[in-house]
Design a protein around this motif. Structure first.
Motif, PDB file in Angstrom:
ATOM      1  N   GLU A 190      -0.310   1.801   8.146  1.00 23.09           N
ATOM      2  CA  GLU A 190      -0.675   3.188   7.867  1.00 23.09           C
ATOM      3  C   GLU A 190      -0.354   3.709   6.235  1.00 23.09           C
ATOM      4  O   GLU A 190      -1.006   4.067   5.554  1.00 23.09           O
ATOM      5  CB  GLU A 190      -0.358   4.319   8.830  1.00 23.09           C
ATOM      6  CG  GLU A 190      -1.253   5.441   8.622  1.00 23.09           C
ATOM      7  CD  GLU A 190      -2.628   5.439   8.985  1.00 23.09           C
ATOM      8  OE1 GLU A 190      -3.341   6.334   8.041  1.00 23.09           O
ATOM      9  OE2 GLU A 190      -2.989   4.512   9.628  1.00 23.09           O
ATOM     10  N   PRO A 191       1.199   3.541   6.039  1.00 22.10           N
ATOM     11  CA  PRO A 191       1.517   3.803   4.700  1.00 22.10           C
ATOM     12  C   PRO A 191       0.708   3.040   3.693  1.00 22.10           C
ATOM     13  O   PRO A 191       0.364   3.563   2.674  1.00 22.10           O
ATOM     14  CB  PRO A 191       2.741   3.590   4.709  1.00 22.10           C
ATOM     15  CG  PRO A 191       3.310   3.423   6.270  1.00 22.10           C
ATOM     16  CD  PRO A 191       2.284   3.076   6.735  1.00 22.10           C
ATOM     17  N   LEU A 192       0.557   1.825   3.879  1.00 22.07           N
ATOM     18  CA  LEU A 192      -0.064   1.051   2.861  1.00 22.07           C
ATOM     19  C   LEU A 192      -1.828   1.367   2.753  1.00 22.07           C
ATOM     20  O   LEU A 192      -2.258   1.249   1.676  1.00 22.07           O
ATOM     21  CB  LEU A 192      -0.220  -0.389   3.223  1.00 22.07           C
ATOM     22  CG  LEU A 192       1.167  -1.327   3.373  1.00 22.07           C
ATOM     23  CD1 LEU A 192       1.178  -2.495   4.066  1.00 22.07           C
ATOM     24  CD2 LEU A 192       1.806  -1.192   2.155  1.00 22.07           C
ATOM     25  N   ILE A 193      -2.332   1.835   4.032  1.00 26.89           N
ATOM     26  CA  ILE A 193      -3.427   2.497   3.991  1.00 26.89           C
ATOM     27  C   ILE A 193      -3.607   3.724   2.911  1.00 26.89           C
ATOM     28  O   ILE A 193      -4.608   3.744   2.202  1.00 26.89           O
ATOM     29  CB  ILE A 193      -4.048   2.652   5.346  1.00 26.89           C
ATOM     30  CG1 ILE A 193      -4.570   1.205   5.937  1.00 26.89           C
ATOM     31  CG2 ILE A 193      -5.497   3.517   5.341  1.00 26.89           C
ATOM     32  CD1 ILE A 193      -4.846   1.384   7.429  1.00 26.89           C
ATOM     33  N   GLN A 194      -2.596   4.432   3.357  1.00 26.61           N
ATOM     34  CA  GLN A 194      -2.350   5.991   2.529  1.00 26.61           C
ATOM     35  C   GLN A 194      -2.275   5.559   1.161  1.00 26.61           C
ATOM     36  O   GLN A 194      -2.953   6.259   0.211  1.00 26.61           O
ATOM     37  CB  GLN A 194      -1.356   6.887   2.946  1.00 26.61           C
ATOM     38  CG  GLN A 194      -1.564   7.118   4.424  1.00 26.61           C
ATOM     39  CD  GLN A 194      -2.563   8.054   4.510  1.00 26.61           C
ATOM     40  OE1 GLN A 194      -2.749   9.038   3.610  1.00 26.61           O
ATOM     41  NE2 GLN A 194      -3.270   8.168   5.703  1.00 26.61           N
ATOM     42  N   ALA A 195      -1.704   4.502   0.542  1.00 27.25           N
ATOM     43  CA  ALA A 195      -1.520   4.236  -0.802  1.00 27.25           C
ATOM     44  C   ALA A 195      -2.950   4.070  -1.564  1.00 27.25           C
ATOM     45  O   ALA A 195      -3.190   4.238  -2.487  1.00 27.25           O
ATOM     46  CB  ALA A 195      -0.502   2.872  -1.097  1.00 27.25           C
ATOM     47  N   LEU A 196      -3.847   3.021  -1.005  1.00 25.23           N
ATOM     48  CA  LEU A 196      -5.099   2.773  -0.987  1.00 25.23           C
ATOM     49  C   LEU A 196      -6.077   3.933  -1.251  1.00 25.23           C
ATOM     50  O   LEU A 196      -6.782   4.486  -1.924  1.00 25.23           O
ATOM     51  CB  LEU A 196      -5.983   1.789  -0.293  1.00 25.23           C
ATOM     52  CG  LEU A 196      -5.069   0.439  -0.263  1.00 25.23           C
ATOM     53  CD1 LEU A 196      -5.886  -0.494   0.604  1.00 25.23           C
ATOM     54  CD2 LEU A 196      -4.832  -0.157  -1.619  1.00 25.23           C
ATOM     55  N   LEU A 197      -5.753   4.970  -0.102  1.00 27.62           N
ATOM     56  CA  LEU A 197      -6.581   5.971  -0.041  1.00 27.62           C
ATOM     57  C   LEU A 197      -6.565   6.880  -1.301  1.00 27.62           C
ATOM     58  O   LEU A 197      -7.296   7.735  -1.776  1.00 27.62           O
ATOM     59  CB  LEU A 197      -6.456   6.903   1.161  1.00 27.62           C
ATOM     60  CG  LEU A 197      -6.464   6.298   2.482  1.00 27.62           C
ATOM     61  CD1 LEU A 197      -6.225   7.378   3.589  1.00 27.62           C
ATOM     62  CD2 LEU A 197      -8.057   5.923   2.615  1.00 27.62           C
ATOM     63  N   GLN A 198      -5.411   6.954  -1.846  1.00 27.20           N
ATOM     64  CA  GLN A 198      -5.040   7.713  -2.984  1.00 27.20           C
ATOM     65  C   GLN A 198      -5.545   7.226  -4.328  1.00 27.20           C
ATOM     66  O   GLN A 198      -5.482   7.998  -5.248  1.00 27.20           O
ATOM     67  CB  GLN A 198      -3.397   7.910  -3.335  1.00 27.20           C
ATOM     68  CG  GLN A 198      -2.641   8.506  -2.109  1.00 27.20           C
ATOM     69  CD  GLN A 198      -1.399   8.629  -2.223  1.00 27.20           C
ATOM     70  OE1 GLN A 198      -0.915   8.955  -3.186  1.00 27.20           O
ATOM     71  NE2 GLN A 198      -0.643   8.273  -1.209  1.00 27.20           N
ATOM     72  N   ARG A 199      -5.696   6.039  -4.142  1.00 26.65           N
ATOM     73  CA  ARG A 199      -6.633   5.371  -5.266  1.00 26.65           C
ATOM     74  C   ARG A 199      -8.151   5.043  -5.367  1.00 26.65           C
ATOM     75  O   ARG A 199      -8.688   4.361  -5.785  1.00 26.65           O
ATOM     76  CB  ARG A 199      -5.785   3.972  -5.598  1.00 26.65           C
ATOM     77  CG  ARG A 199      -4.636   3.874  -6.021  1.00 26.65           C
ATOM     78  CD  ARG A 199      -4.145   4.666  -7.346  1.00 26.65           C
ATOM     79  NE  ARG A 199      -2.821   4.232  -7.728  1.00 26.65           N
ATOM     80  CZ  ARG A 199      -2.471   3.269  -8.622  1.00 26.65           C
ATOM     81  NH1 ARG A 199      -3.304   2.423  -9.083  1.00 26.65           N
ATOM     82  NH2 ARG A 199      -1.343   3.324  -9.080  1.00 26.65           N
ATOM     83  N   THR A 200      -8.636   5.826  -4.285  1.00 23.42           N
ATOM     84  CA  THR A 200     -10.217   5.578  -4.024  1.00 23.42           C
ATOM     85  C   THR A 200     -10.864   6.441  -4.994  1.00 23.42           C
ATOM     86  O   THR A 200     -10.890   7.634  -5.238  1.00 23.42           O
ATOM     87  CB  THR A 200     -10.303   6.097  -2.559  1.00 23.42           C
ATOM     88  OG1 THR A 200      -9.663   5.143  -1.626  1.00 23.42           O
ATOM     89  CG2 THR A 200     -12.093   6.005  -2.348  1.00 23.42           C
TER      90      THR A 200
END
Length: 291
Positions: A190-200
């Motif tokens: 989940e923290p890794l996914i959140q990092a990508l969500l912030q760069r979407t």
């Protein structure tokens, strides 16, 4: 055709003072084999169907030279924007792509950077070189999160973001859910996914499970809910930085077989067009939640 060079290519902006907005687009790849018994629809019928359903744009490869005049005419006739797919192994591939697409009013370029065996410093150098080419052209440029590509997995993809504030993604989490067999929510992921969500800066709409890349939306409520939560959060992050005129594309991208599941007779088990319309509705609901 010459276009104004954009200073910021990490987001799409139309130069207006309109409030930041979501636009739901349709993938032309997803329009394959939608005719009776899996036949191809005529090109104009595809455009007409997309426009009549309320989609405002198309994502596709650059058309072959002999088809480009038809494409330009139909994009104008149906008032659809145009984003392009690119599959670069090296920076010169992106340069060639941009030259071929230059006669279109391109909204952005979506890159599936190859391939999954390009890692570490070689991968970092390729990403930087691709960005430099797009920056020179002033074309919004997003790297798609896709298995089998340079963004093969969550860990390496998040690592690429370090010291690269310009690196923005076309978010397609279906690949990571499938490749990681993430049927259950995983705390480490989940923290890794959140990092990508912030760069979407764009979203590809497809829902997967830990076993299948493209599931039936009507029968997969738990996965639909999870993806909707991720998309909503990505939209919130995007809105937090948005300026007047900014556009966030959500592309419904439901592929034909083998992405689509088929029965023993070779026919798809779902109505892919109906599913695309359900995805469109879901994206619009996520946007309302995000705001």
């Amino acid at each position: 055709m010459q276009h104004a060079v954009k200073e910021d290519i990490t987001r799409i902006n139309d130069g207006s003072q309109r409030p930041p907005r979501l636009e739901v687009h349709q993938s032309m790849w997803a329009m394959m084999s939608l005719g009776p018994e899996g036949t191809e629809l005529p090109l104009e019928e595809k455009f007409e169907r997309i426009a009549d359903a309320g989609f405002t744009g198309i994502l596709a490869r650059v058309p072959e030279a002999h088809d480009r005049e038809d494409w330009k005419r139909l994009l104008k006739q149906y008032e659809l924007s145009f984003g392009t797919h690119c599959f670069p192994f090296q920076a010169s591939d992106l340069s060639t792509h941009l030259q071929q697409a230059n006669e279109f009013e391109m909204l952005y370029v979506n890159a599936q950077a190859a391939d999954s065996f390009v890692v570490d410093e070689d991968a970092a150098q390729l990403l930087d070189a691709l960005y430099a080419v797009a920056k020179t052209q002033g074309t919004p440029f997003f790297v798609e999160t896709h298995r089998g590509k340079i963004t093969q997995d969550l860990i390496r993809t998040v690592a690429y973001t370090k010291n690269r504030p310009h690196l923005r993604f076309t978010l397609d989490l279906s690949h990571y859910v499938l490749a990681g067999e993430m049927t259950e929510r995983q705390e480490k992921a989940e923290p890794l996914i959140q990092a990508l969500l912030q760069r979407t800066s764009a979203i590809h709409g497809r829902i997967s499970s830990g076993e299948q890349i493209q599931v039936d939306i009507r029968q997969s409520s738990a996965m639909v809910e999870r993806f909707a939560d991720w998309w909503t959060q990505a939209m919130r992050y995007w809105l937090a930085e948005a300026k007047p005129g900014d556009i966030l594309p959500f592309v419904c991208e439901l592929g034909p077989a083998p992405y689509a599941i088929t029965g023993l007779n070779g026919q798809e088990l779902t109505d892919r067009w109906e599913q695309a319309l359900l995805l469109k509705q879901l994206a619009e609901e996520c946007w309302k939640r995000a705001k």
